[in-house]
Design a protein around this motif. Structure first.
Motif, PDB file in Angstrom:
ATOM      1  N   UNK A  46      40.501  31.284  28.403  1.00  0.00           N
ATOM      2  CA  UNK A  46      41.664  30.797  29.151  1.00  0.00           C
ATOM      3  C   UNK A  46      42.556  31.936  29.651  1.00  0.00           C
ATOM      4  N   UNK A  47      41.946  33.028  30.082  1.00  0.00           N
ATOM      5  CA  UNK A  47      42.703  34.112  30.696  1.00  0.00           C
ATOM      6  C   UNK A  47      42.836  33.869  32.191  1.00  0.00           C
ATOM      7  N   UNK A  48      43.799  34.537  32.798  1.00  0.00           N
ATOM      8  CA  UNK A  48      44.066  34.380  34.230  1.00  0.00           C
ATOM      9  C   UNK A  48      43.339  35.490  34.986  1.00  0.00           C
ATOM     10  N   UNK A  49      42.557  35.159  36.039  1.00  0.00           N
ATOM     11  CA  UNK A  49      41.862  36.210  36.804  1.00  0.00           C
ATOM     12  C   UNK A  49      42.839  37.166  37.470  1.00  0.00           C
ATOM     13  N   UNK A  50      42.416  38.425  37.557  1.00  0.00           N
ATOM     14  CA  UNK A  50      43.228  39.434  38.217  1.00  0.00           C
ATOM     15  C   UNK A  50      44.545  39.724  37.520  1.00  0.00           C
ATOM     16  N   UNK A  51      44.570  39.683  36.174  1.00  0.00           N
ATOM     17  CA  UNK A  51      45.799  39.863  35.412  1.00  0.00           C
ATOM     18  C   UNK A  51      45.578  40.910  34.329  1.00  0.00           C
ATOM     19  N   UNK A  52      46.611  41.707  34.045  1.00  0.00           N
ATOM     20  CA  UNK A  52      46.555  42.723  33.000  1.00  0.00           C
ATOM     21  C   UNK A  52      47.005  42.124  31.670  1.00  0.00           C
ATOM     22  N   UNK A  59      42.204  44.549  32.244  1.00  0.00           N
ATOM     23  CA  UNK A  59      42.575  43.763  33.432  1.00  0.00           C
ATOM     24  C   UNK A  59      41.396  42.895  33.809  1.00  0.00           C
ATOM     25  N   UNK A  60      41.622  41.603  33.898  1.00  0.00           N
ATOM     26  CA  UNK A  60      40.555  40.678  34.273  1.00  0.00           C
ATOM     27  C   UNK A  60      40.277  40.811  35.763  1.00  0.00           C
ATOM     28  N   UNK A  61      39.010  40.725  36.187  1.00  0.00           N
ATOM     29  CA  UNK A  61      38.697  40.814  37.624  1.00  0.00           C
ATOM     30  C   UNK A  61      39.209  39.588  38.372  1.00  0.00           C
ATOM     31  N   UNK A  62      39.415  39.770  39.681  1.00  0.00           N
ATOM     32  CA  UNK A  62      39.862  38.663  40.520  1.00  0.00           C
ATOM     33  C   UNK A  62      38.772  37.605  40.616  1.00  0.00           C
TER      34      UNK A  62
END
Length: 288
Positions: free
Chosen positions: A182-188, A218-221
């Motif tokens: 449940x992480x957000x894409x493109x976020x540190x 950092x999650x990828x976009x």
């Protein structure tokens, strides 16, 4: 002189000729004291133990047995005797970084091996050591190694920059790998692994240390964004090519195309009123 008057004189002479007397029963002098440091005999200036301690005089029939036993114990503190070494106890096959690793206490009980030194449950555990972190658009997998401490459980903590930590579910002490969802894409994110026992929880840091308990990732976009961009660029290119082809086709269509022989073309021009200018120097064969 009479004989009774000579007896005292003879006794004094004999005493003067005899060697000097001594306190010993046999009349010999006492031995000289030892030179240098020496250990006094345990019977000299010894104060018996008090209380019901082991080896007290109350446990013996008389003091002679007590002091004899004490002297034997005293002699045992001398230089150790050479003893052949026995077989060494092996260390347990315990891997701090192995997932679902059996606790070393159980390994020691089963195979009589030695465990590495760890702090007890009443001491706050040291921080685990993160080995690898792999992130995708909405997930992150973490692999860590256990500290040299007694650990009852693990849990993850993560946060966005400038926000408070969010704690994940509790994990068993044998776990070394887990996934955060449940992480957000493109976020540190700042991801941390925390070890805990009854004394408290291990510390965290800012994720700068290479082998610390935390890591900045950092999650990828989202991949659909790139799909949309690719589709848009392809559409623009296709529309441009089609527009160029239509424009060339229109230019080709707007030009008049004449077919047939030269006579037909000339007749068409005359009939349309475009005869052109006459050439006065031109003569036919008949005129010649």
């Amino acid at each position: 002189m009479q004989a009774w008057t000579l007896l005292p004189i003879m006794a004094c002479g004999l005493l003067m000729l005899c060697p000097q007397g001594s306190p010993t029963s046999m009349g010999h002098p006492l031995p000289k004291p030892l030179q240098g440091p020496h250990t006094p005999h345990p019977l000299v200036n010894h104060t018996p133990l008090s209380g019901p301690e082991k080896g007290s005089p109350a446990e013996y029939d008389n003091y002679e047995d007590y002091y004899e036993d004490y002297y034997d114990n005293f002699q045992s503190t001398g230089p150790p005797r050479s003893v052949s070494p026995g077989p060494l106890t092996p260390f347990c096959a315990y891997d701090r970084c192995k997932h679902l690793q059996v606790p070393c206490v159980e390994l020691s009980r089963l195979s009589k091996c030695l465990c590495p030194g760890v702090t007890g449950p009443d001491v706050t555990p040291d921080a685990p050591r993160l080995r690898a972190v792999h992130v995708s658009e909405t997930r992150a997998s973490l692999h860590w190694c256990a500290p040299s401490s007694t650990v009852h459980m693990y849990h993850l903590k993560y946060r966005l920059p400038g926000e408070n930590f969010i704690s994940g579910p509790l994990l068993n002490s044998t776990v070394r790998v887990t996934v955060l969802s449940d992480l957000v894409p493109g976020t540190e994110y700042l991801l941390c692994v925390v070890a805990a026992n009854r004394a408290g929880s291990s510390p965290t840091d800012d994720g700068v240390r290479e082998h610390g308990p935390c890591r900045r990732v950092r999650t990828p976009a989202h991949q659909m964004t790139y799909v949309y961009i690719a589709v848009g660029l392809a559409s623009v290119i296709i529309l441009g090519v089609v527009s160029v082809l239509l424009w060339r086709f229109y230019l080709q269509k707007s030009k008049p195309i004449q077919h047939g022989s030269l006579d037909n073309i000339l007749d068409g021009e005359l009939s349309s009123g475009h005869a052109g200018a006459t050439n006065s120097s031109f003569r036919t064969e008949e005129q010649l």
